[in-house]
Motif scaffolding. Sequence first.
Motif, short mmCIF file in Angstrom:
data_model
loop_
_atom_site.label_atom_id
_atom_site.label_comp_id
_atom_site.label_asym_id
_atom_site.label_seq_id
_atom_site.Cartn_x
_atom_site.Cartn_y
_atom_site.Cartn_z
N HIS A 26 41.50 40.72 41.77
CA HIS A 26 40.83 41.04 43.03
C HIS A 26 40.53 39.76 43.82
O HIS A 26 39.43 39.57 44.33
N ASN A 27 41.53 38.88 43.86
CA ASN A 27 41.52 37.72 44.76
C ASN A 27 40.56 36.61 44.32
O ASN A 27 40.07 35.84 45.15
N ALA A 28 40.28 36.51 43.02
CA ALA A 28 39.41 35.43 42.55
C ALA A 28 40.03 34.06 42.79
O ALA A 28 39.30 33.09 43.06
N THR A 29 41.33 33.97 42.74
CA THR A 29 41.99 32.66 42.91
C THR A 29 41.68 32.07 44.27
O THR A 29 41.31 30.89 44.40
N GLU A 30 41.78 32.89 45.31
CA GLU A 30 41.50 32.38 46.66
C GLU A 30 40.03 32.03 46.81
O GLU A 30 39.67 31.04 47.46
N VAL A 88 40.42 36.80 33.95
CA VAL A 88 39.33 35.86 34.17
C VAL A 88 38.46 36.39 35.30
O VAL A 88 38.97 36.84 36.34
N ARG A 89 37.15 36.35 35.09
CA ARG A 89 36.20 36.76 36.11
C ARG A 89 35.51 35.52 36.67
O ARG A 89 35.03 34.67 35.91
N ALA A 90 35.46 35.45 37.99
CA ALA A 90 34.76 34.35 38.68
C ALA A 90 33.49 34.92 39.30
O ALA A 90 33.54 35.90 40.05
#
Length: 588
Positions: free
Chosen positions: A280-284, A320-322
Motif C-alpha cells: 500500500h505504497n509504503a516505499t514512496e 514490511v509495515r512502515a
Amino acid sequence: MRRSTFLSFSVVHPLLLLLLLPPAVSSSSPSESLYANFLNCLENRTQSPSSSSSSTYQFSQSLFSQSNSSYSGALNSYVRNRRFNTSSTPKPLLILTPSLQSHVSAAVLCSKHLGLLIRTRSGGHDYEGLSYASSRSDDPFIVLDTFNFRAIDVDVAGESAWVGSGATVGELYYRIWEKSRVHGFPAGVCPTVGIGGHFSGGGYGNMLRKFGLSVDNIVDAKIVDVDGRVLDRASMGEDLFWAIRGGGGASFGVILAYRIKLVRVPETVTVFRVEKTVEHNATEMVYRWQYVAPATDNGLFMRLLLRPITLEPRKGEKTVRASVYTLFLGDAERLISIMARDFPELGLSKVDCKEMSWIDSVLWWGRFENGTGPEALLDRMPDSVNFLKRKSDYVREPIPRDGLDSLWDKMTELGKAGLVFNPYGGVLSEIASSETPFPHRAGNLFKIQYSISWSEEGTEAANDCLSQMRSLYSFMTPFVSKDPRRAYLNYRDLDIGVARSSGNSYGDGSVYGVKYFVGNFERLVNVKTAVDPENFFRNEQSIPPLPSKSRTGSTSSMARHSTLPRSNMKLIESGILVSLLIWGNFFL
C-alpha cells in the motif's frame, strides 16, 4: 655454603618466614570476608567520633553479598535485558544501594582500597548490561545502584530542576507536570529509563528538533570523582562538565544529579500514527520521509518504524509495515497545513490527529492505554523484560527507492529484525558538534536503531536473533555513514569494538571511541587522563586514558585484586622476589 646462606637470610629477611608458613584457615568464605571488609571500610570512612551506630545499620541494609538472601532481588530488579541475567553472566561480588553522597564517596574509596571496580547503575537500560554485568572475569566489581538518588526539585520560577541520577525519565516528566502545565523537558520516550545513563550519553527524545538533546539543556551537575570528592560544575571545571554531557558518566566518576533548564511547551500538542505496508505504497512514503522529516517545521518530530510482519499466517506470506509516529508542538489545524505543504504523500487527515496536553502525549508515546493518568509514569518497572539486541547507524544521504526495495526483501527474508528511523535537523543540527561530546549533528539526516527482541530461552533462539541483527547491519553498509561508520553511545553495541583487557588500552578504546564520538574522542581521552589517569572507572567501552598515563607496570594483577594497601603489596612482592632468588640458590 648453603646453610650459611639460609641462616643469613633468616636474620636479614624475617618476612620470608611468614611467607613460608602455611596460610591460616579462615572460618568464613571469601564472599563473607569481602563483605565484612567492605562494610568495615564504609563505616570507618563515614563515621565521625560523635556518630551513633545507626550508620552501621544503614550499610548493613544497603550492602549485599552473593550469599545474602536479598542479593538476587537487588541485582535482578533493574536488569532490563535477559541476555545478561543467566547463570554464566559474571556477577558483581557486592551490590551497594547508597542513599547519601558520603556513602558514594566512601564506596569509591573502599573499592579502590580493596581492588574492586565499580559499575554504576541508574535504570539498568544499558543495552549491553554494562551497568550491572561484565564480560571479563579478571575485573572483580561491585554494582553501585543509584536508585535512591531520585529526588527531583522543580523550580518553575527559575525554569530549572535538580534531578537525581537514579530518577527515571517518567518520574521527571511527572514532577514537572505537577508544578506546571506549560513546561517540559527534551528526553526519551521510555519512562523507565534512568536519568544517570540517559543524560550522560546524550539523551535523545521526540522534542530534539525543537530543543536539542537532554545534554543541550543541562546547566550543572554533581559527580563523585576517583578521589571520593563531590564536585559541582564550578569545582569540577568545564572540561569534566563537558565530558559528562554526552561522553558517558561511567568513565569519569559517579554522577549524583544534574541541574536542567526546563523548556516551554504549548498547552495543546498533536499526535498521530499512520501505517502503510509495502503493498500500500509504503516505499514512496518512506522515500519521501527521508527528505521531509529532517527539514520540516522544528516543532514536528516524525519517527519511522519498519517491521517485517506476516500477512496470512497460514500461507506464511510476509511483508514490511512502515509506521510513522508523530509529535507536533501545536494544534491539529496547523499540523494539517504543514503536512499538506511538506508531505502530501502521507495523506494525513484531521481524523488521524489527536490533540492533547504534553503530559498526555508522553503517555501516548509510552504506549499506555487511553485514559491512563500521569501517575503511571511513577511506575519504575517495565511491563515485561525480554532478551534483546540493539545497534545503531547514521544516514547522511537518502536511501534510493531501489535500495528500499532490496531492504524490504532482506527484512522479510530475516523475519524478525526491525528498524527505527529517528529524524535529525532543527535545533539539534544547529549546535556545533564540539559543543558536547555528542558529535552527530549537522550532516546527518536520521539515525537508525536496529532492534530485535525475543522471549524464548536457550542459545538457539539467541543465536538466530543475533545473527539476524548482524546480517541486517551488514546489509545496510552501503547506505550509512563511513570513515568512520558512526554509532550512538546510548544504543550501546559491543560488536563495534571492546577493550580486550582490563587495562582498556588507548588502541582498543579508539576503535569504538571514534565511532561513538568522532572528532570529540581525543578531547574525552584528555579529560579522562586528567581526572582518572589510573583508569579506575572503566568497562568494556569506557574512555581510556592516554598511553603514557595508563597503568603500565605500576601494579601487578595481585595488587589490583588485593585487599591490602598498595604499599603493603609492594613490600610483599619484593619479599616474594627475594625469597625466590634465595631459595633458588639454596637448592642449586
